[in-house]
Design an enzyme around this catalytic site. Sequence first.
Site, PDB file in Angstrom:
ATOM      1  N   ASN A   9       0.869  -1.184   0.000  1.00  0.00           N
ATOM      2  CA  ASN A   9       0.000   0.000   0.000  1.00  0.00           C
ATOM      3  C   ASN A   9       0.906   1.233   0.000  1.00  0.00           C
ATOM      4  OD1 ASN A   9      -1.789   2.038   0.509  1.00  0.00           O
ATOM      5  ND2 ASN A   9      -2.333   1.349   2.583  1.00  0.00           N
ATOM      6  N   TRP A  10       1.011   1.861  -1.156  1.00  0.00           N
ATOM      7  CA  TRP A  10       1.925   2.999  -1.278  1.00  0.00           C
ATOM      8  C   TRP A  10       1.395   4.265  -0.601  1.00  0.00           C
ATOM      9  CZ3 TRP A  10       3.933   3.091  -7.075  1.00  0.00           C
ATOM     10  CH2 TRP A  10       4.699   1.943  -7.309  1.00  0.00           C
ATOM     11  N   LYS A  11       0.118   4.265  -0.274  1.00  0.00           N
ATOM     12  CA  LYS A  11      -0.511   5.459   0.327  1.00  0.00           C
ATOM     13  C   LYS A  11      -0.274   6.670  -0.577  1.00  0.00           C
ATOM     14  CE  LYS A  11      -0.102   3.198   4.726  1.00  0.00           C
ATOM     15  NZ  LYS A  11      -0.005   3.259   6.173  1.00  0.00           N
ATOM     16  N   HIS A  94      -9.372   0.969   4.927  1.00  0.00           N
ATOM     17  CA  HIS A  94      -8.083   1.208   5.585  1.00  0.00           C
ATOM     18  C   HIS A  94      -8.284   2.159   6.770  1.00  0.00           C
ATOM     19  CE1 HIS A  94      -4.017   2.537   6.365  1.00  0.00           C
ATOM     20  NE2 HIS A  94      -3.644   1.393   5.837  1.00  0.00           N
ATOM     21  N   GLU A  96      -6.716   4.597   7.797  1.00  0.00           N
ATOM     22  CA  GLU A  96      -6.576   6.033   7.502  1.00  0.00           C
ATOM     23  C   GLU A  96      -7.856   6.580   6.877  1.00  0.00           C
ATOM     24  OE1 GLU A  96      -2.871   5.586   5.397  1.00  0.00           O
ATOM     25  OE2 GLU A  96      -1.954   5.015   7.297  1.00  0.00           O
ATOM     26  N   GLU A 166      -5.464  -5.227  10.536  1.00  0.00           N
ATOM     27  CA  GLU A 166      -4.424  -4.224  10.768  1.00  0.00           C
ATOM     28  C   GLU A 166      -4.697  -3.501  12.082  1.00  0.00           C
ATOM     29  OE1 GLU A 166      -2.404  -2.943   6.893  1.00  0.00           O
ATOM     30  OE2 GLU A 166      -4.251  -1.780   7.017  1.00  0.00           O
ATOM     31  N   GLY A 172       2.360   2.048  10.768  1.00  0.00           N
ATOM     32  CA  GLY A 172       3.279   3.177  10.622  1.00  0.00           C
ATOM     33  C   GLY A 172       3.973   3.553  11.916  1.00  0.00           C
ATOM     34  N   SER A 212       3.438  -2.373  10.259  1.00  0.00           N
ATOM     35  CA  SER A 212       4.894  -2.389  10.452  1.00  0.00           C
ATOM     36  C   SER A 212       5.544  -3.726  10.108  1.00  0.00           C
ATOM     37  CB  SER A 212       5.255  -1.964  11.882  1.00  0.00           C
ATOM     38  OG  SER A 212       4.805  -0.644  12.125  1.00  0.00           O
ATOM     39  N   GLY A 233       2.842  -1.223   4.253  1.00  0.00           N
ATOM     40  CA  GLY A 233       2.871   0.204   3.967  1.00  0.00           C
ATOM     41  C   GLY A 233       4.296   0.665   3.710  1.00  0.00           C
ATOM     42  N   GLY A 234       4.925   1.233   4.727  1.00  0.00           N
ATOM     43  CA  GLY A 234       6.251   1.837   4.603  1.00  0.00           C
ATOM     44  C   GLY A 234       7.261   0.990   3.840  1.00  0.00           C
TER      45      GLY A 234
HETATM   46  P1  PGA Z   1       2.843   0.106   7.666  1.00  0.00           P
HETATM   47  O1  PGA Z   1       1.373   0.325   7.033  1.00  0.00           O
HETATM   48  O2  PGA Z   1       3.381  -1.160   7.073  1.00  0.00           O
HETATM   49  O3  PGA Z   1       3.627   1.322   7.248  1.00  0.00           O
HETATM   50  O4  PGA Z   1       2.657   0.003   9.130  1.00  0.00           O
HETATM   51  C1  PGA Z   1       0.503  -0.750   6.838  1.00  0.00           C
HETATM   52  C2  PGA Z   1      -0.781  -0.249   6.242  1.00  0.00           C
HETATM   53  O5  PGA Z   1      -1.166   0.895   6.514  1.00  0.00           O
HETATM   54  O6  PGA Z   1      -1.452  -0.974   5.496  1.00  0.00           O
END
Ligand code: PGA
Length: 249
Positions: A9-11, A94, A96, A166, A172, A212, A233-234
């Site tokens: 997930n590149w966000k 998600h 966010e 999640e 994050g 993470s 994500g990251g």
């Molecule tokens: P993260 O994000 O790996 O940076 O914790 C995961 C996500 O938001 O799907």
Amino acid sequence: MRDRIVAGNWKMNNDFNETEKLLDQLKSYPEPSDVKIMIAPSFTQLYQSVQLLKSTNISVVAQNMGIAPSGAYTGEVSPKMLKGIGVNTVIIGHSERRDIFKEDDNFLTKKIKIAIESDLKVIFCFGEKLEDRVLKNHFEIVANQLKVALLNLSYKNIMKIILAYEPVWAIGTGETASAAQAQEMHSYIRNIISSYFDSKVADKVPILYGGSVKPSNAKEIFSESDVDGGLIGGASLNAEDFMNIANSF
Ligand code: PGA
């Protein structure tokens, strides 16, 4: 055997040039044969990514979608628009989207319905916040999120869902659920799916862990029997890290 999936997930990262560079790097790694790799760039980079990944088995996923097949929804992107450029899967729910954009369970349920009616697959995200875990309400919170979103799906449509547990406190933050915590929740989730449908269905639905995940912890987390991969994500912004994670089964 259930699908093993690693989805990045590149966000809100990677513009046109950065996308080209990262995808070039990704393509330089051999793809594991038994893992489905997905990436979710921003809307503006979806078509570019589909084109650049044509020679690979990596699929391109949208991070979000509008709540109707078409119409007066300024700023939104319809399922048909996604399908039209070769995007067949969408992330819904998600944390966010839930937190920053106030998308609640009922709204997300509507989105799942529209996605499925439009023949899109869904990566449905859910998970508890830190305070829920501290108060030991995490099972109840997750059960409610699943109930609203999934209970009324048909047997056919549940097969179009990939679940992504999640825990919000792990997204994050650098903090990860332990492999045991992930397994405990994933097995709870699979039991819920079994009670809504049956054990055969529950056995087939992939449940990803997100929060993470890094090359250093992926192997341990993915080794758990009910963890079928990760939503990353990251670490998905770095080709080497992402492909290392994809090779962690
Ligand atoms: P993260 O994000 O790996 O940076 O914790 C995961 C996500 O938001 O799907």
